[in-house]
Design a protein around this motif. Structure first.
Motif, short mmCIF file in Angstrom:
data_model
loop_
_atom_site.label_atom_id
_atom_site.label_comp_id
_atom_site.label_asym_id
_atom_site.label_seq_id
_atom_site.Cartn_x
_atom_site.Cartn_y
_atom_site.Cartn_z
N ASP A 1 40.26 51.32 48.36
CA ASP A 1 39.56 50.08 48.00
C ASP A 1 40.27 49.47 46.79
OD1 ASP A 1 36.05 49.31 47.17
OD2 ASP A 1 37.85 48.08 47.17
N GLY B 1 39.19 44.57 49.46
CA GLY B 1 38.93 45.11 50.79
C GLY B 1 39.23 46.60 50.83
N CYS B 2 38.91 47.20 51.97
CA CYS B 2 39.16 48.64 52.14
C CYS B 2 40.23 48.84 53.21
CB CYS B 2 37.87 49.36 52.57
SG CYS B 2 36.71 49.56 51.22
N LEU C 1 42.16 35.48 37.93
CA LEU C 1 43.36 35.15 38.71
C LEU C 1 43.16 35.52 40.17
CD1 LEU C 1 46.41 34.24 38.55
CD2 LEU C 1 46.94 36.67 38.37
N LEU C 2 42.59 36.69 40.38
CA LEU C 2 42.34 37.17 41.75
C LEU C 2 41.39 36.23 42.49
CD1 LEU C 2 43.42 39.78 43.02
CD2 LEU C 2 41.27 40.88 42.47
N ALA D 1 32.73 44.90 45.49
CA ALA D 1 33.10 43.58 44.97
C ALA D 1 33.27 43.67 43.46
CB ALA D 1 32.03 42.56 45.32
N LEU D 2 34.35 43.08 42.99
CA LEU D 2 34.64 43.12 41.56
C LEU D 2 33.70 42.18 40.83
CD1 LEU D 2 38.45 43.00 42.12
CD2 LEU D 2 37.30 44.85 40.92
N ARG E 1 52.47 33.94 45.87
CA ARG E 1 52.70 32.53 45.54
C ARG E 1 54.18 32.18 45.52
NH1 ARG E 1 48.34 31.78 40.55
NH2 ARG E 1 46.52 31.41 41.87
N VAL F 1 49.54 38.64 43.52
CA VAL F 1 49.32 37.20 43.43
C VAL F 1 50.66 36.49 43.22
CG1 VAL F 1 48.27 35.36 42.09
CG2 VAL F 1 46.95 37.40 42.62
N LEU G 1 42.84 42.29 51.36
CA LEU G 1 42.41 41.16 52.18
C LEU G 1 43.59 40.58 52.96
CD1 LEU G 1 39.88 39.44 52.69
CD2 LEU G 1 40.64 37.90 50.89
N SER H 1 33.85 47.31 50.73
CA SER H 1 34.63 47.25 49.51
C SER H 1 33.71 46.90 48.35
CB SER H 1 35.71 46.17 49.67
OG SER H 1 36.34 45.93 48.44
N ARG I 1 52.81 37.91 58.43
CA ARG I 1 52.02 37.14 57.47
C ARG I 1 52.56 35.72 57.64
NH1 ARG I 1 51.75 35.01 52.37
NH2 ARG I 1 49.93 35.55 51.11
N SER J 1 42.60 39.03 34.82
CA SER J 1 43.13 39.40 36.15
C SER J 1 42.10 39.13 37.24
CB SER J 1 43.51 40.89 36.16
OG SER J 1 44.41 41.20 35.14
N LEU J 2 40.86 39.38 36.90
CA LEU J 2 39.77 39.13 37.83
C LEU J 2 39.71 37.64 38.18
CD1 LEU J 2 37.78 41.17 38.93
CD2 LEU J 2 36.14 40.50 37.21
N GLY K 1 39.49 46.39 45.67
CA GLY K 1 38.64 45.36 45.10
C GLY K 1 38.54 44.11 45.97
N GLU L 1 43.39 30.87 48.45
CA GLU L 1 44.77 30.58 48.85
C GLU L 1 45.17 31.52 49.99
OE1 GLU L 1 46.05 29.77 44.20
OE2 GLU L 1 47.24 31.13 45.41
N LEU L 2 44.70 32.77 49.91
CA LEU L 2 45.00 33.75 50.95
C LEU L 2 44.41 33.33 52.27
CD1 LEU L 2 44.57 37.42 49.70
CD2 LEU L 2 46.63 36.31 50.54
N ALA M 1 46.47 30.78 53.74
CA ALA M 1 47.77 31.29 54.21
C ALA M 1 47.64 31.88 55.60
CB ALA M 1 48.32 32.34 53.24
N HIS M 2 46.47 32.50 55.88
CA HIS M 2 46.29 33.13 57.19
C HIS M 2 45.69 32.20 58.22
CE1 HIS M 2 47.53 37.19 56.19
NE2 HIS M 2 46.96 37.03 55.02
N GLU N 1 40.85 33.12 41.94
CA GLU N 1 41.52 31.84 42.23
C GLU N 1 42.45 31.98 43.42
OE1 GLU N 1 43.51 30.86 38.62
OE2 GLU N 1 41.64 30.50 37.53
N HIS N 2 42.98 33.17 43.60
CA HIS N 2 43.98 33.40 44.64
C HIS N 2 43.36 33.63 46.02
CE1 HIS N 2 47.67 34.69 46.53
NE2 HIS N 2 47.17 35.87 46.81
N LEU N 3 42.15 34.18 46.07
CA LEU N 3 41.57 34.55 47.36
C LEU N 3 41.42 33.37 48.33
CD1 LEU N 3 39.01 37.37 46.41
CD2 LEU N 3 41.33 37.58 47.29
N TRP O 1 47.26 43.76 41.08
CA TRP O 1 46.65 42.49 41.45
C TRP O 1 47.57 41.32 41.07
CZ3 TRP O 1 41.36 43.75 38.73
CH2 TRP O 1 40.63 44.65 39.52
N VAL O 2 48.04 41.36 39.83
CA VAL O 2 48.86 40.27 39.32
C VAL O 2 50.17 40.18 40.12
CG1 VAL O 2 50.19 39.45 37.34
CG2 VAL O 2 47.87 40.32 37.01
#
Lengths: 122, 157
Positions: free
Chosen positions: B57, B61-62, A108-109, A8-9, B146, B142, B14, A6, B28, A105-106, B59, A115-116, A119-120, A111-113, B138-139
């Motif tokens: 993709d 993951g793929c 925010l993303l 990366a942003l 949440r 998220v 992801l 992937s 999940r 947005s980047l 951003g 958290e993901l 979660a898993h 910050e969220h990763l 993306w937003v």
């Protein structure tokens, strides 16, 4: 199909000498305004704020227009002088992309990763 | 509550790739996930006999995706009426033609497992021409994670 990395942003301002993203072969997704394009070498230069990067577009068949915003996904090649060139495997024109919103947005993303991950794997 | 079974969960790559499986179902946390939606750049495309394989993709993951194109020869569809099979087959071919390298696509479908990885069996593809569509996805992912999915993941559905 073989696994594809992937992109990366990352913003161009983050791609500096001390950046963790500046690694040989790193898969990145970059966005910037096209300021220069060489038809012979297929090398493009995109800028965002005060930072720029060279992009090898030889694999792409898209139309290039100086002044437009572009987004590329590809692998980074670090030259002997320390500068990076992105060898793009896909690219697209993104005129109309709100760059301020993109940065937010980047953020925010990113910050969220974590958290993901939680979660898993609670 | 059956909401997660019938709606398409908007998940980052992801998140989708990290879904756990149990008895053929995807989860999940405690939340059952069967249909999903992603938005991203098509970075790989491969035509195989009876199917199109492509990778999106976003951003983070793929995600491997598959569009089945074997409706007219598949024994599964043999019991369906020919006109409806032909409509489904044409729709699938149309979706496959949209998923070209470098485009941003909104892909919806069922999450399946294949050789240890999660992938999407595609039910529809829409091209996103607005460059801000990716940011919106993306937003939304998220916010949904949440405010909705994390709560459902803890309590179960």
């Amino acid at each position: 199909m073989d696994a594809i990395a992937s992109g990366a942003l990352v913003t161009l301002t983050e791609l500096n000498q001390s950046s963790a993203y500046l690694k040989q072969g790193a898969s990145l997704r970059v966005t910037g305004k096209l300021v220069d394009y060489n038809l012979v070498t297929a090398m493009a230069v995109i800028v965002d704020s005060d930072s720029s990067i060279q992009v090898d577009t030889s694999l792409l068949t898209i139309h290039f227009r100086v002044g437009s915003l572009y987004q590329f996904i590809g692998e980074l090649n670090i030259e002997p002088n320390g500068e990076g060139t992105l060898r793009a495997r896909v690219g697209r024109i993104v005129d109309g992309l709100d760059m301020n919103l993109y940065q937010q947005s980047l953020q925010l993303l990113r910050e969220h990763l974590p958290e993901l991950a939680l979660a898993h794997n609670p | 509550m059956d909401v997660t079974r019938r709606s398409h969960a908007k998940l980052l790559a992801l998140d989708l790739l990290s879904l756990s499986t149990s008895r053929g179902c995807f989860y999940r946390g405690e939340m059952l996930v069967s249909r999903v939606e992603t938005v991203g750049v098509v970075v790989s495309r491969s035509v195989k006999p009876g199917k199109l394989l492509f990778v999106v993709d976003d951003g983070t993951g793929c995600i491997p995706c598959v569009i089945w194109l074997n409706h007219e020869t598949s024994p599964y569809y043999a019991k369906h009426s020919l006109p409806s099979v032909r409509v489904k087959a044409q729709l699938s071919r149309d979706f496959a033609s949209l998923a070209q390298l470098g485009v941003v696509a909104r892909v919806r479908g069922e999450v399946k497992g294949y050789k240890g990885s999660n992938e999407i069996t595609v039910s529809d593809v829409v091209l996103e021409t607005d460059p801000n569509a990716q940011l919106l996805h993306w937003v939304e992912c998220v916010q949904l994670a949440r405010n909705c999915y994390n709560k459902l993941s803890k309590n179960g559905v």
